[in-house]
Design an enzyme around this catalytic site. Structure first.
Site, PDB file in Angstrom:
ATOM      1  N   LYS A   1     -13.869  -3.723   2.437  1.00 56.06           N
ATOM      2  CA  LYS A   1     -14.720  -2.521   2.348  1.00 56.06           C
ATOM      3  C   LYS A   1     -16.192  -2.800   2.656  1.00 56.06           C
ATOM      4  O   LYS A   1     -16.909  -1.921   3.121  1.00 56.06           O
ATOM      5  CB  LYS A   1     -14.591  -1.879   0.962  1.00 56.06           C
ATOM      6  CG  LYS A   1     -13.220  -1.260   0.721  1.00 56.06           C
ATOM      7  CD  LYS A   1     -13.153  -0.557  -0.618  1.00 56.06           C
ATOM      8  CE  LYS A   1     -11.729  -0.112  -0.921  1.00 56.06           C
ATOM      9  NZ  LYS A   1     -11.614   0.602  -2.187  1.00 56.06           N
TER      10      LYS A   1
ATOM     11  N   VAL B   1     -24.145  -9.583 -17.333  1.00 53.77           N
ATOM     12  CA  VAL B   1     -24.980  -8.396 -17.598  1.00 53.77           C
ATOM     13  C   VAL B   1     -26.003  -8.152 -16.492  1.00 53.77           C
ATOM     14  O   VAL B   1     -26.347  -7.009 -16.185  1.00 53.77           O
ATOM     15  CB  VAL B   1     -25.625  -8.490 -19.004  1.00 53.77           C
ATOM     16  CG1 VAL B   1     -26.650  -9.598 -19.065  1.00 53.77           C
ATOM     17  CG2 VAL B   1     -26.229  -7.164 -19.408  1.00 53.77           C
TER      18      VAL B   1
ATOM     19  N   TYR C   1      -3.306   0.942 -11.321  1.00 54.65           N
ATOM     20  CA  TYR C   1      -2.096   1.726 -11.552  1.00 54.65           C
ATOM     21  C   TYR C   1      -0.894   0.826 -11.325  1.00 54.65           C
ATOM     22  O   TYR C   1      -1.009  -0.275 -10.785  1.00 54.65           O
ATOM     23  CB  TYR C   1      -2.038   2.951 -10.614  1.00 54.65           C
ATOM     24  CG  TYR C   1      -1.966   2.580  -9.160  1.00 54.65           C
ATOM     25  CD1 TYR C   1      -3.135   2.410  -8.424  1.00 54.65           C
ATOM     26  CD2 TYR C   1      -0.746   2.363  -8.534  1.00 54.65           C
ATOM     27  CE1 TYR C   1      -3.080   2.041  -7.100  1.00 54.65           C
ATOM     28  CE2 TYR C   1      -0.684   1.995  -7.204  1.00 54.65           C
ATOM     29  CZ  TYR C   1      -1.859   1.829  -6.491  1.00 54.65           C
ATOM     30  OH  TYR C   1      -1.796   1.449  -5.179  1.00 54.65           O
TER      31      TYR C   1
ATOM     32  N   ALA D   1     -15.544  -2.179  -7.140  1.00 57.10           N
ATOM     33  CA  ALA D   1     -14.832  -0.976  -7.589  1.00 57.10           C
ATOM     34  C   ALA D   1     -15.760  -0.083  -8.412  1.00 57.10           C
ATOM     35  O   ALA D   1     -15.773   1.145  -8.257  1.00 57.10           O
ATOM     36  CB  ALA D   1     -13.601  -1.364  -8.400  1.00 57.10           C
TER      37      ALA D   1
ATOM     38  N   SER E   1       0.822  -1.214   0.000  1.00 58.46           N
ATOM     39  CA  SER E   1       0.000   0.000   0.000  1.00 58.46           C
ATOM     40  C   SER E   1       0.856   1.264   0.000  1.00 58.46           C
ATOM     41  O   SER E   1       1.833   1.379   0.741  1.00 58.46           O
ATOM     42  CB  SER E   1      -0.905   0.011   1.241  1.00 58.46           C
ATOM     43  OG  SER E   1      -1.550   1.265   1.317  1.00 58.46           O
TER      44      SER E   1
HETATM   45  P1  ATR Z   1     -13.630  -5.337  -7.494  1.00 59.06           P
HETATM   46  O1  ATR Z   1     -13.789  -5.033  -6.049  1.00 59.06           O
HETATM   47  O2  ATR Z   1     -12.233  -5.166  -8.025  1.00 59.06           O
HETATM   48  O3  ATR Z   1     -14.647  -4.642  -8.324  1.00 59.06           O
HETATM   49  P2  ATR Z   1     -15.203  -7.713  -7.849  1.00 59.06           P
HETATM   50  O4  ATR Z   1     -16.300  -7.172  -6.986  1.00 59.06           O
HETATM   51  O5  ATR Z   1     -14.823  -9.157  -7.714  1.00 59.06           O
HETATM   52  O6  ATR Z   1     -13.853  -6.916  -7.628  1.00 59.06           O
HETATM   53  O7  ATR Z   1     -15.592  -7.384  -9.368  1.00 59.06           O
HETATM   54  C1  ATR Z   1     -14.740  -7.703 -10.420  1.00 59.06           C
HETATM   55  C2  ATR Z   1     -15.284  -7.080 -11.696  1.00 59.06           C
HETATM   56  O8  ATR Z   1     -14.366  -7.309 -12.765  1.00 59.06           O
HETATM   57  C3  ATR Z   1     -16.608  -7.670 -12.149  1.00 59.06           C
HETATM   58  O9  ATR Z   1     -17.316  -6.687 -12.869  1.00 59.06           O
HETATM   59  C4  ATR Z   1     -16.134  -8.791 -13.087  1.00 59.06           C
HETATM   60  O10 ATR Z   1     -17.102  -9.210 -14.028  1.00 59.06           O
HETATM   61  P3  ATR Z   1     -18.238 -10.308 -13.590  1.00 59.06           P
HETATM   62  O11 ATR Z   1     -19.195  -9.538 -12.728  1.00 59.06           O
HETATM   63  O12 ATR Z   1     -18.833 -10.745 -14.859  1.00 59.06           O
HETATM   64  O13 ATR Z   1     -17.502 -11.375 -12.849  1.00 59.06           O
HETATM   65  C5  ATR Z   1     -15.012  -8.085 -13.787  1.00 59.06           C
HETATM   66  N1  ATR Z   1     -14.000  -8.968 -14.394  1.00 59.06           N
HETATM   67  C6  ATR Z   1     -12.958  -9.566 -13.789  1.00 59.06           C
HETATM   68  N2  ATR Z   1     -12.217 -10.269 -14.653  1.00 59.06           N
HETATM   69  C7  ATR Z   1     -12.804 -10.115 -15.862  1.00 59.06           C
HETATM   70  C8  ATR Z   1     -12.516 -10.577 -17.186  1.00 59.06           C
HETATM   71  N3  ATR Z   1     -11.458 -11.350 -17.435  1.00 59.06           N
HETATM   72  N4  ATR Z   1     -13.337 -10.205 -18.177  1.00 59.06           N
HETATM   73  C9  ATR Z   1     -14.415  -9.418 -17.946  1.00 59.06           C
HETATM   74  N5  ATR Z   1     -14.728  -8.941 -16.730  1.00 59.06           N
HETATM   75  C10 ATR Z   1     -13.941  -9.284 -15.706  1.00 59.06           C
END
Ligand code: ATR
Length: 270
Positions: A65, A153, A217, A130, A14
């Site tokens: 979070k 979706v 980043y 996020a 961090s």
């Molecule tokens: P974060 O806190 O980083 O948002 P998360 O709540 O696990 O982590 O959400 C990850 C997001 O990245 C989701 O929108 C996920 O899509 P899904 O909801 O369909 O799982 C997306 N994501 C992660 N890897 C992906 C990939 N290889 N292609 C498309 N979307 C991806």
């Protein structure tokens, strides 16, 4: 000295302690800011420990979070909208929860990148934590359209349904449905960069003079490579957002706004 810390798992990489130390030097605030790795099943006990030691507050990062949101005894409106908390203030035995991520992103775009969001067509990629954390402040920046696209979706649709009603047109769709559409701002809030995976995005997604923003980043992600291939000129990573969300947390705790530009520049050269 008033003490603060960032709680996460993992947390060793961090940059928050560096950023808050720079803010404290700059503003003459007498604070100490450390990092604390909580066990995955020990977030609540870790917070209780910090409170018992007299800490004034903490930042919360992945994966805590949502637990921080549940633990807070009082929530700011933006924390409630986000359904997640990244900033805790310990006051009179209570825990105030706030979320500075969305405002950090929007401030980075508007002030540091000097790119207006008002009246623009904005595409938000992802519907996880996020993305959810930044949706409210993005909508408050008055875009003409905000489209949430996600691999699953139904998650994008649920997120759009939860959003507070605003003037902006709000859409949710799959990546496939993006073919033929163009946006002024495209923000990658998926975690696909962590696993170095490329999103299935069509060509021609960017309008002239568009901004591409990756909330990650520290490395060139496949999303950034894609934006370069598409000829996008304005490409930003999430370092500015990181510093801006920290500055907003510093403001929540100390009621002083630090200068962020010098801290962003120092982090970029380090
Ligand atoms: P974060 O806190 O980083 O948002 P998360 O709540 O696990 O982590 O959400 C990850 C997001 O990245 C989701 O929108 C996920 O899509 P899904 O909801 O369909 O799982 C997306 N994501 C992660 N890897 C992906 C990939 N290889 N292609 C498309 N979307 C991806």
């Amino acid at each position: 000295m008033d003490r603060y810390a960032v709680i996460g798992h993992p947390v060793e990489h961090s940059k928050s302690p560096l950023i808050h130390a720079a803010f404290a030097r700059q503003t003459g605030q007498q604070i100490e800011y450390g990092k604390v790795q909580a066990p995955l099943d020990g977030f609540v006990a870790t917070v209780a420990g910090l409170q018992a030691q007299g800490y004034c507050g903490a930042n919360v990062t992945v994966p805590f979070k949502f637990e921080a949101y549940s633990l807070a005894t009082e929530l700011s409106e933006r924390a409630r909208d986000a359904g997640a908390v990244n900033t805790l203030s310990f006051k009179n035995g209570g825990i105030h929860g706030d979320n500075t991520d969305g405002v950090g992103l929007v401030r980075d775009i508007l002030q540091n990148l000097e790119f207006s969001l008002a009246g623009k067509r904005v595409l938000l990629l992802g519907a996880g934590g996020a993305a959810e954390g930044v949706l409210g402040p993005l909508l408050q920046a008055s875009p003409a359209l905000l489209c949430i696209a996600n691999r699953s979706v139904e998650k994008a649709k649920a997120m759009a349904a939860r959003a507070r009603p605003v003037d902006a047109e709000l859409e949710a769709c799959s990546f496939d449905a993006l073919a033929g559409k163009a946006f002024d701002v495209v923000i990658n809030a998926t975690s696909s960069g962590l696993s170095n995976e490329r999103l299935p995005l069509p060509s021609g997604l960017f309008a002239a003079d568009a901004l591409a923003y990756d909330m990650m980043y520290g490395r060139e992600t496949p999303f950034m490579q894609y934006t370069r291939e598409e000829g996008v000129q304005k490409i930003a990573d999430g370092l500015g957002m990181l510093v801006e969300q920290a500055a907003e947390a510093f403001y929540v705790w100390r009621q002083i706004r630090p200068d962020t530009a010098s801290v962003i520049a120092a982090l970029r050269t380090s």
